[in-house]
Design a protein around this motif. Structure first.
Motif, PDB file in Angstrom:
ATOM      1  N   UNK A  18      40.828  34.768  37.824  1.00  0.00           N
ATOM      2  CA  UNK A  18      41.032  34.776  39.271  1.00  0.00           C
ATOM      3  C   UNK A  18      42.448  35.214  39.649  1.00  0.00           C
ATOM      4  N   UNK A  19      43.300  35.409  38.649  1.00  0.00           N
ATOM      5  CA  UNK A  19      44.580  36.048  38.929  1.00  0.00           C
ATOM      6  C   UNK A  19      44.419  37.500  39.345  1.00  0.00           C
ATOM      7  N   UNK A  20      43.277  38.100  39.005  1.00  0.00           N
ATOM      8  CA  UNK A  20      43.057  39.502  39.339  1.00  0.00           C
ATOM      9  C   UNK A  20      41.810  39.752  40.166  1.00  0.00           C
ATOM     10  N   UNK A  21      41.115  38.670  40.541  1.00  0.00           N
ATOM     11  CA  UNK A  21      39.919  38.795  41.374  1.00  0.00           C
ATOM     12  C   UNK A  21      40.145  38.107  42.709  1.00  0.00           C
ATOM     13  N   UNK A  22      39.532  38.608  43.753  1.00  0.00           N
ATOM     14  CA  UNK A  22      39.543  37.886  45.022  1.00  0.00           C
ATOM     15  C   UNK A  22      38.831  36.555  44.802  1.00  0.00           C
ATOM     16  N   UNK A  23      39.461  35.472  45.302  1.00  0.00           N
ATOM     17  CA  UNK A  23      38.922  34.140  45.063  1.00  0.00           C
ATOM     18  C   UNK A  23      39.031  33.323  46.334  1.00  0.00           C
ATOM     19  N   UNK A  24      38.645  32.041  46.241  1.00  0.00           N
ATOM     20  CA  UNK A  24      38.723  31.156  47.401  1.00  0.00           C
ATOM     21  C   UNK A  24      40.129  31.156  47.984  1.00  0.00           C
ATOM     22  N   UNK A  25      41.139  31.132  47.104  1.00  0.00           N
ATOM     23  CA  UNK A  25      42.514  31.029  47.577  1.00  0.00           C
ATOM     24  C   UNK A  25      43.266  32.340  47.649  1.00  0.00           C
ATOM     25  N   UNK A  26      42.730  33.397  47.031  1.00  0.00           N
ATOM     26  CA  UNK A  26      43.487  34.639  46.982  1.00  0.00           C
ATOM     27  C   UNK A  26      42.626  35.868  47.193  1.00  0.00           C
ATOM     28  N   UNK A  27      42.988  36.680  48.184  1.00  0.00           N
ATOM     29  CA  UNK A  27      42.237  37.909  48.429  1.00  0.00           C
ATOM     30  C   UNK A  27      43.146  39.116  48.634  1.00  0.00           C
ATOM     31  N   UNK A  28      44.464  38.897  48.567  1.00  0.00           N
ATOM     32  CA  UNK A  28      45.401  40.016  48.693  1.00  0.00           C
ATOM     33  C   UNK A  28      46.410  39.933  47.561  1.00  0.00           C
ATOM     34  N   UNK A  29      46.979  41.065  47.230  1.00  0.00           N
ATOM     35  CA  UNK A  29      48.053  41.114  46.240  1.00  0.00           C
ATOM     36  C   UNK A  29      47.676  40.407  44.943  1.00  0.00           C
ATOM     37  N   UNK A  30      46.425  40.621  44.504  1.00  0.00           N
ATOM     38  CA  UNK A  30      46.028  40.043  43.228  1.00  0.00           C
ATOM     39  C   UNK A  30      46.686  40.824  42.094  1.00  0.00           C
ATOM     40  N   UNK A  31      46.677  40.227  40.902  1.00  0.00           N
ATOM     41  CA  UNK A  31      47.289  40.881  39.755  1.00  0.00           C
ATOM     42  C   UNK A  31      46.527  42.155  39.416  1.00  0.00           C
ATOM     43  N   UNK A  32      47.197  43.051  38.700  1.00  0.00           N
ATOM     44  CA  UNK A  32      46.647  44.381  38.449  1.00  0.00           C
ATOM     45  C   UNK A  32      45.315  44.331  37.695  1.00  0.00           C
ATOM     46  N   UNK A  33      45.238  43.453  36.710  1.00  0.00           N
ATOM     47  CA  UNK A  33      44.032  43.326  35.900  1.00  0.00           C
ATOM     48  C   UNK A  33      43.591  41.878  35.886  1.00  0.00           C
ATOM     49  N   UNK A  34      42.289  41.657  35.954  1.00  0.00           N
ATOM     50  CA  UNK A  34      41.745  40.308  35.848  1.00  0.00           C
ATOM     51  C   UNK A  34      41.477  40.015  34.380  1.00  0.00           C
TER      52      UNK A  34
END
Length: 655
Positions: free
Chosen positions: A118-134
């Protein structure tokens, strides 16, 4: 605060000391990891975040924990704004936070986390500026995108980052660290027998799947030394076919038994909406629903065990500790509703604890507003603002509060506690207003508790209460207040639908308060929150329910977290017709139009739940008579309990 007994006398097990490594907690209460979005774009604490943590620490908990601090920002940042322990310049805010917690009387704990895929996927808490690769345990496709298997070199780099992060936390003054291995994040993903298909030393057997977690714990221990307390958060059961069951979680607990000083047992998965409402139990679960998981794991380890599960009642917490189910309790949302819960319980004033309503306003605000708020605590998330208002009024004023709902009661309490001479006038026979219908359903016990808490505070504050009296303009003229609060609530909408004056139509508030008026077949017009919750309650009472809603979704306006728990109950309780218009109430029931076709829904009773309107004409008639007035609650703008309590509190601070 009033002391009704000696410290800990009423709940002696809950308030017995507990040693974890080199710290001695004064009691068994830990404020669980929370991580509102009050973080700046550099990944640093903001003053608002530090004030939030300080407020919690003032309330008497043994430990206050900050949640989800990211150890490896390049791959692990799962929310849009998170504390990043590898960010340049992060030390100042961390030091200030630890000092603030200490100065307020608690130990400072911090949760070390990594979002994994989820560092690289849109998730409950994050949908912008995710890491380059999940990066996850293995190559796979998720609904939000592609996941790549984490390279071995990266695994070992992240292990090192856990050690570096722990060292930083110790150096900046934190007294403990918690390593997060639950809720579907990094270590939870590697523990999964379904997601983890690796064939190297990090895949295959449970021992191999746990290796990443265990090596990270070793790195943390090496960084902080033998006496510094390490807490681990693990699942007691993932409650999903991709994760671990209780027996496998017991095995994980045994693996870490000699590596940590406290095992915190949670459950579920943040990214599964059905599980989110079990991880953070909704109002449809009993309080303490997850405690049994900690109790079972405790039987198999020598390390102290902490439990979670929407705990709110000190008597229940006392029983948990006294019966040996857990060594400590961890409190999340209840610490927002009332940070002073520990002190109130310690000195026998537990009847004054503000109950958490489990409404998820706090979670909703974190996403929608990038801050935190609480329906029943106006100070939460506004600590810095609230501090500026706390001054003694220049003049003691004669204050009239019109309306005894949540807004009126909160205004009266706040104004009276500041020294004003306050009279509260309510047209009905009791205080509470619309909290009574809102708290009528079987799953709304906490709202009933809130009414009792506010009533006691009104009495304790010395407010003069007048019941069964409707305030008219003449009443205001005769009373001649220095300051007037108008909190007369709202009126239910009765749109011009043919047949709405039929005997079979019952307004929503009347239906909630008097369910005996309902027949067997109930059609609810309006699928907002009132209609949706009404259907769940009426179904529980044995009614056959149908909801008719013009919009494409039921309870569309409700925050996604509460809605996630509500909708499964609605679907069990009622047939739902969305995109459907009511044309007429007929002797048979309700004539509707859907997709260009008419249909008749049979009904013995039709419940009208079409919303509310502020009675501005009545408000104006009262406020035009005085120089200083405050319009609060639904008569200002129809809203939620949060809006009523908030407008009331801050208006009363201005008098």
């Amino acid at each position: 605060m009033e002391h009704k007994c000696r410290y800990g006398e009423k709940f002696p097990h809950l308030f017995s000391p507990m040693r974890i490594g080199n710290i001695k907690m004064r009691n068994r209460i830990i404020f669980a990891p929370t991580s509102p979005s009050m973080i700046d774009l550099n990944g640093h604490f903001t003053p608002e975040m530090i004030a939030y943590l300080e407020d919690k620490a003032k309330g008497g908990a043994g430990v206050v924990t900050y949640g989800e601090a990211i150890v490896h920002s390049a791959t692990g940042k799962s929310h849009n704004k998170q504390l990043q322990l590898d960010a340049f310049g992060v030390r100042q805010g961390m030091t200030e936070a630890a000092r603030a917690i200490h100065n307020a009387g608690a130990y400072a704990n911090i949760q070390l986390s990594h979002g994994g895929m989820y560092g690289g996927l849109a998730s409950v808490g994050g949908d912008v500026d995710t890491c380059r690769t999940a990066y996850g345990p293995s190559d796979m496709m998720m609904p939000a995108g592609e996941v790549k298997a984490m390279p071995r070199e990266l695994i070992y780099e992240i292990i090192e980052s856990y050690g570096a992060a722990a060292k930083l936390c110790k150096e900046t003054g934190f007294d403990m660290v918690q390593v997060h291995a639950a809720h579907g994040w990094l270590f939870s993903q590697f523990l999964s027998p379904v997601w983890n298909k690796r064939t190297d030393e990090f895949g295959g057997s449970l021992e191999n799947r746990a290796r990443f977690f265990l090596l990270a714990l070793d790195a943390v221990r090496k960084a902080v030394g033998p006496q510094f307390p390490i807490e681990a958060r693990i699942s007691g059961d993932d409650f999903t076919d991709i994760g671990l069951d209780l027996n496998e979680c017991i095995k994980v607990a045994k693996m870490i038994d000699d590596k940590v000083d406290l095992i915190n047992v949670s459950c579920g998965n943040h990214e599964d909406p059905a599980m989110f409402c079990r991880t953070h139990p909704s109002a449809f679960y009993p309080r303490g629903v997850n405690v049994y998981l900690a109790a079972e794991i405790k039987k198999h380890v020598k390390t102290p065990v902490a439990c979670v599960g929407s705990l709110n009642d000190p008597a229940q917490m006392e029983e948990i500790i006294a019966s040996g189910q857990a060594d400590a309790v961890e409190i999340g949302r209840a610490s927002l509703a009332d940070p002073y819960l520990p002190l109130k319980a310690a000195f026998g004033d537990d009847e004054d604890i503000t109950p958490c309503l489990r409404c998820y306003e706090c979670f909703g605000a974190t996403g929608e507003l990038e801050m935190v708020k609480c329906a029943v605590n106006p100070v939460m998330g506004e600590q810095l603002c609230a501090e500026r208002f706390h001054h003694v009024p220049e003049k003691i004023k004669k204050v009239l509060v019109v309306g005894g709902g949540p807004a009126g009661m909160e205004a009266a309490i706040t104004a009276a506690n500041r020294g004003h001479d306050v009279t509260l006038v309510e047209k009905d026979e009791k205080l509470g207003g619309n909290l009574h219908p809102a708290g009528a359903a079987y799953f709304k016990e906490d709202i009933k508790k809130l009414i009792k808490v506010l009533e006691r505070r009104v009495e304790r504050a010395g407010v003069k209460v007048v019941l069964n009296t409707e305030v008219t303009p003449d009443y205001v003229k005769e009373f001649n207040p220095d300051a007037l609060f108008v909190a007369i609530g709202s009126t239910e909408l009765r749109p011009p639908i043919k047949g709405l004056d039929s005997d079979k139509v019952v307004m929503a508030i009347d239906a909630e308060l008097h369910p005996e008026k309902l027949g067997k077949k109930v059609v609810i017009i309006g699928g907002g929150l009132v209609g949706a919750e009404g259907a769940v309650g009426f179904h529980h009472d044995g009614k056959d329910c149908t909801i008719v809603e013009m919009k494409p979704e039921i309870a569309e306006e409700v925050n996604s977290f509460y809605r996630g728990g509500l909708m499964p109950e609605v679907e069990k309780s009622a047939k739902c017709y969305v995109n459907t218009t009511v044309k007429e109430i007929t002797p048979e029931g309700v004539l509707c139009e859907k997709d260009g076709h008419d249909l008749v829904l049979e009904a013995d009773t039709v419940v009208c739940a079409l919303g509310f309107r502020s009675p501005w004409d009545k408000v104006d008639a009262l406020t035009d008579l005085v120089d200083e007035y405050y319009i609060i609650g639904d008569c200002k703008k129809v809203g939620k309990i949060y809006d009523a309590m908030n407008t009331a509190y801050y208006s009363a601070l201005r008098v």
